[in-house]
Design a protein around this motif. Structure first.
Motif, short mmCIF file in Angstrom:
data_model
loop_
_atom_site.label_atom_id
_atom_site.label_comp_id
_atom_site.label_asym_id
_atom_site.label_seq_id
_atom_site.Cartn_x
_atom_site.Cartn_y
_atom_site.Cartn_z
N ASN A 109 0.75 -1.28 -0.05
CA ASN A 109 -0.02 0.14 0.27
C ASN A 109 0.84 1.29 0.07
OD1 ASN A 109 -2.60 1.20 0.13
ND2 ASN A 109 -2.01 1.81 2.18
N ALA A 110 1.89 1.18 0.87
CA ALA A 110 2.94 2.16 0.68
C ALA A 110 3.63 2.60 -0.66
CB ALA A 110 3.88 2.31 1.93
N ASP A 169 1.12 1.23 -6.79
CA ASP A 169 1.27 0.40 -8.09
C ASP A 169 2.68 -0.28 -8.34
OD1 ASP A 169 -1.62 0.72 -8.55
OD2 ASP A 169 -0.94 2.66 -8.97
N SER A 199 7.80 0.41 -8.01
CA SER A 199 6.32 1.04 -8.21
C SER A 199 6.48 2.10 -9.24
CB SER A 199 5.75 1.32 -7.04
OG SER A 199 6.44 2.60 -6.43
N VAL A 200 5.41 2.66 -9.65
CA VAL A 200 5.29 3.72 -10.42
C VAL A 200 6.50 4.91 -10.14
CG1 VAL A 200 4.04 5.50 -11.67
CG2 VAL A 200 3.13 3.23 -11.36
N LYS A 201 6.32 5.10 -8.88
CA LYS A 201 7.30 6.22 -8.41
C LYS A 201 8.60 5.90 -7.77
CE LYS A 201 5.00 6.54 -3.73
NZ LYS A 201 3.72 6.45 -3.19
#
Lengths: 368, 125
Positions: free
Chosen positions: B30-31, B34, B58-60
């Motif tokens: 969750n942190a 995606d 993730s995307v970031k």
């Protein structure tokens, strides 16, 4: 964790929290990086329908007085005097050494100029510009205004019923209007590569405006995370990552922001370096990069010639949700800058094959 | 299904016979947001407790995944390569990362139990 108590907030802070946003520090502000839908969903929703972004952290200002356009040209190579009333233009503030001090938007409102600058640079920008203005021309920062960006192919339908005067604008057009009783100044522009508007309004009415826009069919909130992946797919620069005081407008492939008249007169800060690089070619160039496979390569990843020496560095990189794969931009030595050139990205010590790729990664869909 | 144990780096461990299955917790996925890519360790690799042996992107951002216990990698979840979103959808099920044959099974029992991990996550808020 960062000390969130020392952060500034935008006029939409309580709205973000009520929407369940995850707030992060950015340029001294508490900003929503994402809402419960998540970055991927917010990104794809913006490309499919419309995303609403709070960009109130950005700096807004007016320049007033006779000769405002000529005065602003003292610190930028953009053609400001040739900007017609009701039109906006993207430009660069340049340093005497030919670096990029910031990038910004300037609009001609007829009786004054309207500026939007990056949050992280606004204080420095406004000081730089103010110092360059002659007597009778003044820069007035507008800290009591909010800025919202409504972006995506559904933005026109969402805005059409509220403010037809704004949907009549073409790309980079600017007009004043009223939305749900809120007086706004809007430009048909943005930072996603999509059709859309950036809408300035008084801070105390920002929540009314945001709630009105969010109530339109197809409009959903989107955070800074999606804003970053959208702008990278669109090949747009982020100040502080892709451009800064060490990069020149020629190296950054932003020659198109230099006014034709300005390139005849060479009367802007850093003109000497720009002129030399235009004549002889820059040593390095900003290019798009597509890694093979699915593995992203992030900012500061070294770029090598295949099996060889380092020839550059990634400045922004990640995964493009609409592209369905990884993408990056960075600087490479000029001889490696042609589209299709094979390169290697050194990710965690391992070479990842990549090719120079044309930008934007996702075609722009502006309403020209 | 046997009970899960946890680390302060947000991995979970499930002891199944000779091997321990390991993944990242629901809190961690969750942190991260995606997940778009994972890099998994090689089967047969000897790992030490606390060693960074996998990467989740993730995307970031990119984050390391650590070996919660010492041992040998016996299997990796190749389904994640095709569908990294499994980690978001089923973090403690089909979204597992790798299996370790423990050097010392007692290391598993020494990890955080459900209540202790929940209290640790609470302390981060």
């Amino acid at each position: 964790m960062a000390d969130t108590e020392s952060l500034l907030t935008t006029p939409l802070d309580s709205l973000h929290r009520s929407l369940g946003a995850r707030m992060v520090p950015f340029a001294g502000y508490a900003m929503p990086v994402q809402y419960p839908a998540g970055i991927l969903a917010e990104h794809l929703h913006t490309r499919a329908q419309a995303g609403l972004f709070d960009v109130s952290h950005m700096g807004q200002a007016e320049i007033l007085g006779d000769g405002a356009a000529a005065a602003l040209e003292r610190v930028t190579p953009a053609d400001v005097q040739g900007l017609k009333p009701g039109r906006q233009r993207y430009g660069l503030l340049t340093t005497e050494a030919g670096g990029i001090f910031d990038d910004f938007m300037v609009a001609n409102l007829g009786d004054r100029l309207f500026l939007v600058a990056n949050a992280s640079r606004k204080a420095e920008d406004f000081a730089l510009i103010a110092a360059a203005l002659p007597a009778g021309v003044t820069l007035q920062p507008l800290p009591d205004r909010a800025l919202l960006a409504l972006q995506g192919p559904g933005a026109a339908a969402a805005l059409g019923g509220l403010a037809p005067a704004l949907t009549a604008l073409s790309f980079m057009g600017v007009a004043a209007a009223e939305i749900a009783g809120v007086p706004v100044l809007a430009s048909r522009s943005g930072y996603t590569g999509e059709d859309g508007w950036e809408i300035s309004c008084p801070a105390e009415q920002a929540e009314t405006l945001a709630k009105t826009l969010l109530a339109q069919p197809g409009v959903a909130p989107a955070g800074l995370g999606a804003r970053d992946s959208l702008r990278l797919e669109a090949g747009l620069c982020l100040y502080g990552s892709d451009i800064d005081e060490t990069t020149s407008p020629v190296e950054a492939a932003l020659i198109w922001t230099l006014g034709k008249r300005r390139r005849m007169a060479w009367d802007f800060p850093g003109a000497e370096r720009v002129r030399e690089e235009l004549a002889n070619g820059p040593q390095r160039l900003r290019v798009g990069l597509k890694p093979e496979g699915r593995q992203p390569a992030r900012g500061h990843t070294p770029i090598h010639a295949p099996g060889g020496a380092q020839i550059g560095e990634i400045t922004s990189g990640g995964f493009g949700p609409s592209l369905g794969g990884p993408m990056a931009m960075g600087y490479v030595a000029r001889e490696h800058a042609a589209d299709g050139t094979a390169l290697e990205l050194l990710v965690r010590g391992k070479p990842l094959p990549a090719r120079v790729a044309p930008m934007p990664f996702i075609p722009h869909r502006y309403a020209r | 299904m046997s009970e899960l144990r946890f680390t302060k780096d947000h991995e979970w461990v499930r002891a199944d016979g000779d091997a321990a299955t390991i993944g990242i917790t629901d809190h961690a996925q969750n942190a991260l947001g995606d997940v778009v890519f994972v890099e998994l360790p090689e089967v047969g690799r000897e790992v030490t407790a606390g060693e960074a042996i996998a990467v989740v992107e993730s995307v970031k951002a990119a984050s390391d995944v650590y070996a919660p216990i010492a041992g040998t990698i016996t299997e990796v979840n190749s389904a994640l390569t095709e569908d990294p979103g499994l980690i978001n959808r089923e973090p403690t099920g089909e979204g597992w990362f790798f299996k370790i044959e423990p050097k010392d099974p007692a290391e598993i029992a020494a990890l955080l139990d459900d209540a202790a991990y929940a209290a640790f996550v609470e302390s981060l808020a």
